[in-house]
Design a protein around this motif. Structure first.
Motif, PDB file in Angstrom:
ATOM      1  N   MET A 296     -27.792  -5.250 -21.043  1.00  0.00           N
ATOM      2  CA  MET A 296     -26.702  -5.908 -20.318  1.00  0.00           C
ATOM      3  C   MET A 296     -27.259  -6.959 -19.380  1.00  0.00           C
ATOM      4  N   PRO A 297     -26.903  -8.236 -19.533  1.00  0.00           N
ATOM      5  CA  PRO A 297     -27.324  -9.228 -18.547  1.00  0.00           C
ATOM      6  C   PRO A 297     -26.637  -8.963 -17.216  1.00  0.00           C
ATOM      7  N   ILE A 298     -27.345  -9.242 -16.119  1.00  0.00           N
ATOM      8  CA  ILE A 298     -26.766  -9.067 -14.793  1.00  0.00           C
ATOM      9  C   ILE A 298     -25.817 -10.219 -14.518  1.00  0.00           C
ATOM     10  N   GLN A 299     -24.566  -9.903 -14.203  1.00  0.00           N
ATOM     11  CA  GLN A 299     -23.548 -10.914 -13.957  1.00  0.00           C
ATOM     12  C   GLN A 299     -23.581 -11.376 -12.499  1.00  0.00           C
ATOM     13  N   PRO A 300     -23.078 -12.566 -12.178  1.00  0.00           N
ATOM     14  CA  PRO A 300     -23.015 -13.007 -10.774  1.00  0.00           C
ATOM     15  C   PRO A 300     -22.216 -12.035  -9.920  1.00  0.00           C
ATOM     16  N   LEU A 301     -22.712 -11.805  -8.699  1.00  0.00           N
ATOM     17  CA  LEU A 301     -22.011 -10.984  -7.698  1.00  0.00           C
ATOM     18  C   LEU A 301     -21.646  -9.599  -8.250  1.00  0.00           C
ATOM     19  N   THR A 302     -22.633  -8.926  -8.844  1.00  0.00           N
ATOM     20  CA  THR A 302     -22.438  -7.584  -9.382  1.00  0.00           C
ATOM     21  C   THR A 302     -22.439  -6.572  -8.232  1.00  0.00           C
ATOM     22  N   THR A 303     -21.293  -5.964  -7.938  1.00  0.00           N
ATOM     23  CA  THR A 303     -21.194  -5.006  -6.839  1.00  0.00           C
ATOM     24  C   THR A 303     -21.733  -3.641  -7.261  1.00  0.00           C
ATOM     25  N   GLN A 304     -22.355  -2.936  -6.306  1.00  0.00           N
ATOM     26  CA  GLN A 304     -23.010  -1.656  -6.596  1.00  0.00           C
ATOM     27  C   GLN A 304     -23.376  -0.964  -5.291  1.00  0.00           C
ATOM     28  N   ILE A 305     -23.771   0.297  -5.375  1.00  0.00           N
ATOM     29  CA  ILE A 305     -24.404   0.965  -4.244  1.00  0.00           C
ATOM     30  C   ILE A 305     -25.891   1.092  -4.540  1.00  0.00           C
ATOM     31  N   VAL A 306     -26.671   1.351  -3.493  1.00  0.00           N
ATOM     32  CA  VAL A 306     -28.120   1.458  -3.692  1.00  0.00           C
ATOM     33  C   VAL A 306     -28.448   2.616  -4.614  1.00  0.00           C
ATOM     34  N   GLY A 307     -27.973   3.826  -4.261  1.00  0.00           N
ATOM     35  CA  GLY A 307     -28.299   4.983  -5.089  1.00  0.00           C
ATOM     36  C   GLY A 307     -27.353   6.135  -4.841  1.00  0.00           C
ATOM     37  N   SER A 308     -27.565   6.855  -3.735  1.00  0.00           N
ATOM     38  CA  SER A 308     -26.747   8.041  -3.484  1.00  0.00           C
ATOM     39  C   SER A 308     -25.377   7.671  -2.937  1.00  0.00           C
ATOM     40  N   TYR A 309     -24.399   8.489  -3.323  1.00  0.00           N
ATOM     41  CA  TYR A 309     -23.050   8.436  -2.771  1.00  0.00           C
ATOM     42  C   TYR A 309     -22.841   9.740  -2.004  1.00  0.00           C
ATOM     43  N   THR A 310     -21.694   9.902  -1.371  1.00  0.00           N
ATOM     44  CA  THR A 310     -21.400  11.115  -0.619  1.00  0.00           C
ATOM     45  C   THR A 310     -21.765  12.367  -1.419  1.00  0.00           C
ATOM     46  N   LYS A 311     -22.537  13.264  -0.804  1.00  0.00           N
ATOM     47  CA  LYS A 311     -22.844  14.556  -1.416  1.00  0.00           C
ATOM     48  C   LYS A 311     -22.086  15.631  -0.635  1.00  0.00           C
ATOM     49  N   PRO A 312     -21.142  16.313  -1.297  1.00  0.00           N
ATOM     50  CA  PRO A 312     -20.250  17.229  -0.583  1.00  0.00           C
ATOM     51  C   PRO A 312     -21.011  18.380   0.075  1.00  0.00           C
ATOM     52  N   HIS A 313     -20.479  18.871   1.183  1.00  0.00           N
ATOM     53  CA  HIS A 313     -21.110  20.000   1.863  1.00  0.00           C
ATOM     54  C   HIS A 313     -20.998  21.281   1.048  1.00  0.00           C
ATOM     55  N   TRP A 314     -20.015  21.366   0.143  1.00  0.00           N
ATOM     56  CA  TRP A 314     -19.958  22.541  -0.717  1.00  0.00           C
ATOM     57  C   TRP A 314     -21.094  22.558  -1.738  1.00  0.00           C
ATOM     58  N   LEU A 315     -21.721  21.390  -1.924  1.00  0.00           N
ATOM     59  CA  LEU A 315     -22.833  21.290  -2.857  1.00  0.00           C
ATOM     60  C   LEU A 315     -24.178  21.463  -2.163  1.00  0.00           C
ATOM     61  N   ALA A 316     -24.301  20.917  -0.940  1.00  0.00           N
ATOM     62  CA  ALA A 316     -25.623  20.775  -0.345  1.00  0.00           C
ATOM     63  C   ALA A 316     -25.630  21.081   1.150  1.00  0.00           C
ATOM     64  N   ARG A 317     -26.773  21.589   1.609  1.00  0.00           N
ATOM     65  CA  ARG A 317     -27.053  21.735   3.040  1.00  0.00           C
ATOM     66  C   ARG A 317     -27.789  20.462   3.469  1.00  0.00           C
ATOM     67  N   HIS A 318     -27.116  19.572   4.132  1.00  0.00           N
ATOM     68  CA  HIS A 318     -27.625  18.221   4.327  1.00  0.00           C
ATOM     69  C   HIS A 318     -28.969  18.156   5.050  1.00  0.00           C
ATOM     70  N   LEU A 319     -29.197  19.001   6.021  1.00  0.00           N
ATOM     71  CA  LEU A 319     -30.456  18.915   6.761  1.00  0.00           C
ATOM     72  C   LEU A 319     -31.639  19.476   5.980  1.00  0.00           C
ATOM     73  N   LYS A 320     -31.373  20.074   4.822  1.00  0.00           N
ATOM     74  CA  LYS A 320     -32.434  20.588   3.965  1.00  0.00           C
ATOM     75  C   LYS A 320     -32.734  19.644   2.796  1.00  0.00           C
ATOM     76  N   MET A 321     -32.320  18.399   2.925  1.00  0.00           N
ATOM     77  CA  MET A 321     -32.484  17.455   1.822  1.00  0.00           C
ATOM     78  C   MET A 321     -33.937  17.339   1.364  1.00  0.00           C
ATOM     79  N   ARG A 322     -34.880  17.490   2.267  1.00  0.00           N
ATOM     80  CA  ARG A 322     -36.281  17.295   1.919  1.00  0.00           C
ATOM     81  C   ARG A 322     -37.033  18.613   1.698  1.00  0.00           C
ATOM     82  N   ALA A 323     -36.305  19.721   1.650  1.00  0.00           N
ATOM     83  CA  ALA A 323     -36.943  21.012   1.408  1.00  0.00           C
ATOM     84  C   ALA A 323     -37.504  21.074  -0.007  1.00  0.00           C
ATOM     85  N   LEU A 324     -38.661  21.702  -0.154  1.00  0.00           N
ATOM     86  CA  LEU A 324     -39.312  21.811  -1.458  1.00  0.00           C
ATOM     87  C   LEU A 324     -38.880  23.046  -2.236  1.00  0.00           C
ATOM     88  N   ASP A 325     -38.161  23.969  -1.581  1.00  0.00           N
ATOM     89  CA  ASP A 325     -37.888  25.262  -2.187  1.00  0.00           C
ATOM     90  C   ASP A 325     -36.508  25.383  -2.827  1.00  0.00           C
TER      91      ASP A 325
END
Length: 355
Positions: free
Chosen positions: A1-30
């Motif tokens: 796909m060629p990149i079109q002018p003014l292609t809107t996007q987000i960098v990477g992550s979007y909202t991650k629900p609290h029912w899914l994740a413990r936010h302060l443990k994002m960098r935990a290895l376990d």
């Protein structure tokens, strides 16, 4: 796909629900980031990915992803596709960023920083352990109606997330990681990603490493990749860098990237209040421009987005300019995140009408 002018996007992550994740443990290895029980975790990740995808498409973004809902962190997630890593005996390492212009408020983030200081150990030669994110992409492709961007960590940043007990040389470690990650990129390309993005904040926060071997590491990383590759370099999450002053070293990081074999540079622009002149350091690359301040819970107006975007057109033509968020959005409340990406699209449409 060629990149079109003014292609809107987000960098990477979007909202991650609290029912899914413990936010302060994002960098935990376990794995303690995840809230759902193991027997329902895969379904929960898919549900969160569908929600992120739905909101991006409903807002009208041109290039979408799964909001990184199927991975805990943008960087440490990819340790799992490397051999030679010991998670069971991590080291505790406190490092000082080379960037001193960011002001942090760690009072409410002690747990987050504690996990960040825990580093898995490199104990033997690194190689590719096999595809890690291809299933994430395949799931997203099955449900998306728009082109898809797939994200992968960069080798310099991932090298900063481990404690080296094998190589004894920072460059050798980063190049070995780059070779392994190149195989993951090739797998994502084969699986049908439309655009690939490399997340490399350490190109800025570890500028000394970027100066010495950044270009070589990126050359190894993207060898054999034929679809568009964007490289994202920023100041760090607004979650932990709540106030950002313009960094005097950011232009040099962009200059190094301008000489790398990538299609575009994704840069942080809104929160540090850069002006359009900084885009001159990006050379002839496509520019993915951060126009959403993620430290501010107020939603930008379309007019503000349009004005900031319009100003940059004096430096970069629309065919090489693409509106985006500043950085990852995983910690934002959903109404704020959706409001911001909706404003990004509406503001971009105002500029489209003018040009």
């Amino acid at each position: 796909m060629p990149i079109q002018p003014l292609t809107t996007q987000i960098v990477g992550s979007y909202t991650k629900p609290h029912w899914l994740a413990r936010h302060l443990k994002m960098r935990a290895l376990d794995g303690s980031w995840w809230r759902p029980d193991p027997e329902v975790l895969a379904d929960a990740k898919h549900d969160a990915a569908l929600l992120a995808l739905y909101e991006q498409e409903r807002a009208g973004l041109d290039l979408v992803n799964d909001g990184e809902a199927q991975r805990a962190s943008y960087d440490r997630h990819f340790l799992r596709c490397l051999t030679g890593i010991d998670y069971d005996h991590p080291d505790k390492i406190i490092t000082n960023s080379e960037v001193t212009t960011n002001e942090t408020d760690p009072a409410d983030l002690e747990e987050y920083f504690g996990h960040s200081a825990t580093k898995a150990r490199v104990v033997s030669e690194i190689s590719w352990a096999g595809p890690l994110t291809v299933d994430e992409l395949i799931f997203t492709k099955a449900h998306a109606s728009r082109p898809i961007k797939a994200n992968l960590i960069g080798p310099i940043t991932l090298a900063g997330q481990v404690s080296d007990h094998a190589y004894g040389d920072e460059k050798a470690l980063a190049i070995a990681i780059a070779r392994a990650l190149n195989q993951e990129l090739r797998a994502l390309q084969s699986a049908g990603a439309d655009v690939l993005q490399i997340d490399e904040p350490y190109f800025h926060t570890r500028l000394s490493a970027a100066r010495r071997f950044g270009k070589e590491a990126i050359e190894v990383l993207v060898q054999g990749i034929e679809i568009p590759v964007i490289l994202h370099v920023c100041y760090g999450y607004a979650l932990s860098h709540k106030v950002k002053s313009t960094s005097p070293t950011y232009p040099e990081a962009l200059q190094i990237l301008a000489d790398c074999p990538i299609r575009g540079i994704s840069l942080e622009y809104e929160q540090p209040k850069h002006n359009p002149d900084i885009l001159r350091y990006c050379g002839s690359k496509h520019i993915v421009l951060g126009l959403l301040d993620l430290a501010n819970r107020e939603i930008e107006t379309p007019e503000h987005v349009a004005a900031r975007l319009q100003d940059t057109l004096a430096i970069v033509p629309p065919e090489r300019l693409h509106p985006c968020s500043d950085c990852g959005m995983w910690y934002l409340p959903r109404p704020v995140a959706f409001g911001k990406i909706s404003a990004l699209v509406a503001g971009t449409n105002l500029v489209r009408q003018r040009i």
